[in-house]
Design a protein around this motif. Structure first.
Motif, PDB file in Angstrom:
ATOM      1  N   SER A  21       1.163  -1.394  -0.389  1.00 17.76           N
ATOM      2  CA  SER A  21      -0.038   0.147   0.611  1.00 17.76           C
ATOM      3  C   SER A  21       0.898   1.057  -0.050  1.00 17.76           C
ATOM      4  CB  SER A  21      -1.322  -0.011   1.148  1.00 17.76           C
ATOM      5  OG  SER A  21      -1.706   1.165   1.818  1.00 17.76           O
ATOM      6  N   THR A  22       0.274   2.060  -0.925  1.00 17.58           N
ATOM      7  CA  THR A  22       0.900   3.090  -1.171  1.00 17.58           C
ATOM      8  C   THR A  22       0.700   4.741   0.377  1.00 17.58           C
ATOM      9  OG1 THR A  22      -0.541   4.089  -2.617  1.00 17.58           O
ATOM     10  CG2 THR A  22       1.713   3.706  -2.849  1.00 17.58           C
ATOM     11  N   GLN A  23      -0.734   3.905   1.192  1.00 13.73           N
ATOM     12  CA  GLN A  23      -1.261   4.672   1.896  1.00 13.73           C
ATOM     13  C   GLN A  23      -0.252   4.586   3.302  1.00 13.73           C
ATOM     14  OE1 GLN A  23      -3.445   7.367   1.430  1.00 13.73           O
ATOM     15  NE2 GLN A  23      -2.647   6.529  -0.727  1.00 13.73           N
ATOM     16  N   GLU A  24       0.322   3.755   3.727  1.00 15.31           N
ATOM     17  CA  GLU A  24       1.143   3.072   4.542  1.00 15.31           C
ATOM     18  C   GLU A  24       2.574   4.013   4.742  1.00 15.31           C
ATOM     19  OE1 GLU A  24       1.033  -0.526   6.161  1.00 15.31           O
ATOM     20  OE2 GLU A  24      -0.509  -1.066   4.788  1.00 15.31           O
ATOM     21  N   GLY A  25       3.254   4.478   5.567  1.00 16.68           N
ATOM     22  CA  GLY A  25       4.450   5.221   5.715  1.00 16.68           C
ATOM     23  C   GLY A  25       5.428   4.583   6.957  1.00 16.68           C
ATOM     24  N   SER A  51       8.902  10.740   1.255  1.00 10.04           N
ATOM     25  CA  SER A  51       8.294  12.452   0.964  1.00 10.04           C
ATOM     26  C   SER A  51       8.561  12.872   2.170  1.00 10.04           C
ATOM     27  CB  SER A  51       7.091  11.695   1.120  1.00 10.04           C
ATOM     28  OG  SER A  51       6.338  11.027   2.464  1.00 10.04           O
ATOM     29  N   TYR A  57       6.195   9.004   3.699  1.00 16.85           N
ATOM     30  CA  TYR A  57       5.197   7.917   2.133  1.00 16.85           C
ATOM     31  C   TYR A  57       6.945   7.841   1.488  1.00 16.85           C
ATOM     32  CZ  TYR A  57       1.350   8.384   4.981  1.00 16.85           C
ATOM     33  OH  TYR A  57       0.265   8.849   5.976  1.00 16.85           O
ATOM     34  N   CYS A  63       8.848   3.628  -4.841  1.00 13.66           N
ATOM     35  CA  CYS A  63       7.670   2.096  -4.971  1.00 13.66           C
ATOM     36  C   CYS A  63       8.280   1.394  -5.797  1.00 13.66           C
ATOM     37  CB  CYS A  63       6.786   2.159  -5.568  1.00 13.66           C
ATOM     38  SG  CYS A  63       5.137   3.290  -4.425  1.00 13.66           S
TER      39      CYS A  63
END
Length: 79
Positions: A21-25, A51, A57, A63
């Motif tokens: 998931s790109t929504q978890e960092g 980021s 992120y 990614c």
């Protein structure tokens, strides 16, 4: 050219990011993390792979870097 110690720290940090998931960092806490981990996070941020300088992120390029790092790790471990 062999991997430097700082490159290995960056690769190890990339492997800590969730790849599903790109929504978890992640957050690298400067007061508790190892110095090489803090430096790796700052370097990855400067390179545009994450980021925030303390984690955050993955960027789109980050990614891709995680995917390649996972593939390399898998190849080297024989899995």
């Amino acid at each position: 050219m062999p991997f430097s110690a700082s490159h290995l720290s960056e690769l190890n940090l990339l492997l800590q990011f969730p790849s599903t998931s790109t929504q978890e960092g992640i957050k690298v806490h400067a007061h508790t993390a190892a110095a090489e981990t803090v430096e790796a996070a700052e370097s990855l941020f400067e390179k545009g792979l994450i980021s925030q300088k303390d984690g955050g992120y993955l960027t789109p390029m980050g990614c891709e870097a995680v995917e390649l790092t996972q593939k390399l790790q898998s190849m080297l471990s024989g899995a």
